[in-house]
Design a protein around this motif. Structure first.
Motif, PDB file in Angstrom:
ATOM      1  N   LYS A 154     -55.341  50.745  46.321  1.00  0.00           N
ATOM      2  CA  LYS A 154     -53.980  50.300  46.553  1.00  0.00           C
ATOM      3  C   LYS A 154     -53.546  50.677  47.976  1.00  0.00           C
TER       4      LYS A 154
ATOM      5  N   LYS B  98     -52.477  54.785  52.363  1.00  0.00           N
ATOM      6  CA  LYS B  98     -51.507  55.389  53.287  1.00  0.00           C
ATOM      7  C   LYS B  98     -51.260  56.856  52.935  1.00  0.00           C
ATOM      8  N   SER B  99     -51.203  57.142  51.648  1.00  0.00           N
ATOM      9  CA  SER B  99     -50.942  58.509  51.206  1.00  0.00           C
ATOM     10  C   SER B  99     -52.088  59.435  51.582  1.00  0.00           C
ATOM     11  N   ILE B 100     -53.310  58.998  51.358  1.00  0.00           N
ATOM     12  CA  ILE B 100     -54.480  59.829  51.642  1.00  0.00           C
ATOM     13  C   ILE B 100     -54.614  60.102  53.135  1.00  0.00           C
TER      14      ILE B 100
ATOM     15  N   ASP C  12     -50.672  51.657  49.111  1.00  0.00           N
ATOM     16  CA  ASP C  12     -49.901  52.914  49.142  1.00  0.00           C
ATOM     17  C   ASP C  12     -50.814  54.131  49.004  1.00  0.00           C
ATOM     18  N   ARG C  13     -51.863  53.993  48.213  1.00  0.00           N
ATOM     19  CA  ARG C  13     -52.808  55.092  48.023  1.00  0.00           C
ATOM     20  C   ARG C  13     -53.543  55.397  49.329  1.00  0.00           C
TER      21      ARG C  13
ATOM     22  N   ASN D 127     -50.208  52.704  59.302  1.00  0.00           N
ATOM     23  CA  ASN D 127     -49.399  51.494  59.115  1.00  0.00           C
ATOM     24  C   ASN D 127     -49.729  50.421  60.148  1.00  0.00           C
TER      25      ASN D 127
ATOM     26  N   GLU E 289     -52.171  59.893  55.489  1.00  0.00           N
ATOM     27  CA  GLU E 289     -50.910  60.077  56.194  1.00  0.00           C
ATOM     28  C   GLU E 289     -50.948  61.230  57.197  1.00  0.00           C
ATOM     29  N   LYS E 290     -51.776  62.241  56.941  1.00  0.00           N
ATOM     30  CA  LYS E 290     -51.837  63.382  57.853  1.00  0.00           C
ATOM     31  C   LYS E 290     -52.903  63.220  58.934  1.00  0.00           C
TER      32      LYS E 290
END
Length: 539
Positions: free
Chosen positions: A448, A453-455, A450-451, A464, A457-458
């Motif tokens: 996904k 991006k979450s993984i 969002d998944r 994005n 993000e750091k």
């Protein structure tokens, strides 16, 4: 009676020219021939044929093997029995084979041709001396018929150049009536081209522009070529600039010279003239802004290639520009709206199988007992036309056992032609974009959005923006909230990682189960204390 289709199948020449050499050879005819050749029209001219007392079998064959006959009626045309015999044969071919005949009345009145009057009639009467009544009657009938064909009268034109240009454009339109078989084997391409033509027909602007967008190897160039061949007869001038990104590589700080060279190439191909020199960036617009032209810009990958040439003000009313690219952002920057951008579609599963079979078996279906294997290879190619063509060609002529033996290699490694094509899009990415691409190819295809991006993000990958860039460049696509990547692109990404080092532990990622297992076996005792920070694992 031969059908028109049977005639077209045996044609060797586009045009047969019937003329009286003394009247037109060094002047008008020479310009006609030059214009024809500049537009790719192949004429047959009997300049070097030995003339006897009558039209021989060789000339009869040449007439019948020409798709169009042009009768250039000049003042002394009827002074040659050879020309008159030639005309009789042309009119016979028009009747029997439905050959298209076009007339040019060059400095002669059509009524004088019909009734054999004036100077034309006097020349005819001299030629009739000592001829049989049957021959004279055949000549008169041919002249009457040819005079009744609507054509070009030089007296109606202020410029011979305009007459010749209109004639050549007309001939191109006539020749286009015979279906081209150049793209007969490109399964499904006609449906896609029909959709593109519909998009163009809905545009009301003086200059129409369409972008064809999609990943490498999907058939953008092929579709553009089919579209070009179908619509080019409608234009006075046209050109297809192939592989722009390969032919015009940008060198830092030298944009001006590159743009000048690009304009010179464009004008040379449009006007079919060598050594055109453009000394300033306004040179091309000056030559094109009152011309109706068709321009295809194939494989555009940089904005500088569009900011000048795709300016609608460059071209005359009714012109058309077609752009193919893997980067949708360029088309948006150009101001194209969604209904002006055609997203190239992958073949359906059935179409993909047919494409593979055409290259593997020379037909649109598998040979006996090969169906399961053919479906498996089709799936390996991910329905990408380039992959289907390359894999099919590689397997052509192999036995069933050889197919089975080849499958492990096809599963584990990319063909060099496929890889080199796909890698062009990867090579233009920034380092961070390349890293994000490899993360997705090795880890996150099918995750996904969002998944992902979450993984990440750091990380410093600017996820994005990076995902948007990869999507614009056709390297990934988003479907129902998931990040998807073509199977061949995934394979390419994993092979890029594998080539980072011969030692698996020195690569950015470990993607093969055997390498991961070996890594654990070698580092069991140190695993929890000394894992190299650069290594990631795919399970």
């Amino acid at each position: 009676m031969a059908s028109s289709s049977s005639v077209s199948c045996s044609c060797l020449y586009d045009v047969f020219l019937s003329f009286r050499g003394d009247d037109v050879r060094k002047g008008f005819l020479s310009h006609v021939v030059k214009e024809f050749k500049s537009k790719g029209i192949s004429p047959f001219i009997d300049n070097e044929m030995e003339r006897g007392k009558s039209v021989g079998p060789a000339l009869e064959k040449a007439i019948r093997q020409s798709r169009v006959a042009i009768v250039l009626l000049s003042r002394n045309y009827a002074s040659s029995s050879w020309c008159l015999d030639e005309l009789v044969e042309i009119m016979k071919c028009r009747e029997e084979d439905k050959q298209r005949v076009i007339t040019i009345f060059y400095q002669v009145d059509p009524s004088d041709v019909r009734h054999q009057g004036g100077d034309f009639g006097k020349a005819f009467e001299k030629t009739c001396v000592e001829k049989t009544e049957n021959v004279k009657q055949a000549w008169r009938q041919a002249l009457k018929e040819v005079a009744g064909i609507a054509g070009y009268a030089s007296s109606n034109w202020e410029s011979e150049a305009d007459l010749i240009n209109d004639l050549a454009t007309n001939i191109m339109g006539v020749l286009a009536l015979t279906p081209s078989h150049d793209f007969h084997d490109f399964v499904g391409i006609e449906d896609r081209v029909t959709e593109m033509k519909t998009m163009l027909s809905l545009q009301k602007k003086d200059v129409k522009v369409i972008g064809i967008w999609g990943p490498a190897g999907i058939g953008k160039t092929t579709a553009a070529r089919v579209l070009y061949d179908q619509v080019s007869p409608e234009f006075q001038f046209s050109t297809f600039l192939e592989n722009i990104k390969g032919c015009f590589k940008r060198s830092f700080g030298n944009d001006h010279q590159l743009k000048l060279r690009f304009q010179e190439k464009l004008l040379s191909q449009i006007f079919n003239q060598k050594d055109i020199v453009v000394r300033h960036l306004g040179g091309a617009p000056q030559k094109l802004n009152d011309q109706k032209v068709l321009v295809v810009l194939d494989e555009v990958d940089s904005w500088w290639q569009l900011e000048e040439v795709a300016n609608r003000a460059w071209f005359g009313r009714g012109s058309m520009v077609i752009i193919t690219t893997e980067d949708r952002k360029l088309l948006k920057a150009l101001g194209l709206e969604a209904n002006q951008i055609y997203k190239m579609k992958f073949p359906t599963t059935d179409e993909a199988l047919q494409i593979l079979c055409l290259y593997a078996f020379g037909q649109k279906f598998p040979n006996y007992d090969f169906e399961t294997l053919a479906w498996e290879v089709t799936e390996l190619a991910g329905n990408l036309p380039l992959g289907l063509r390359v894999m099919g060609s590689y397997l052509r002529g192999m036995s069933k056992k050889e197919w089975i033996d080849a499958l492990p290699s096809l599963r584990s490694s990319l063909d060099s032609e496929i890889e080199s094509t796909l890698k062009l899009s990867y090579n233009v990415l920034s380092n961070k974009e390349k890293s994000l691409f490899l993360h997705i190819a090795c880890f996150f295809a099918g995750f996904k959005v969002d998944r992902v991006k979450s993984i990440l993000e750091k990380s410093d990958l600017n996820v994005n923006h990076g995902l948007q860039t990869l999507a614009y460049r056709s390297l990934i696509y988003r479907e129902n909230g998931y990040v998807e990547m073509h199977s061949l692109l995934q394979q390419m990404g994993k092979e890029i990682v594998c080539r980072q080092s011969v030692e698996p532990r020195k690569r950015q990622f470990l993607t093969k189960a055997t390498e991961i297992s070996d890594f654990f076996d070698e580092n069991t005792k140190l695993f929890f204390f000394n894992i190299p920070s650069s290594v990631s694992f795919v399970f």
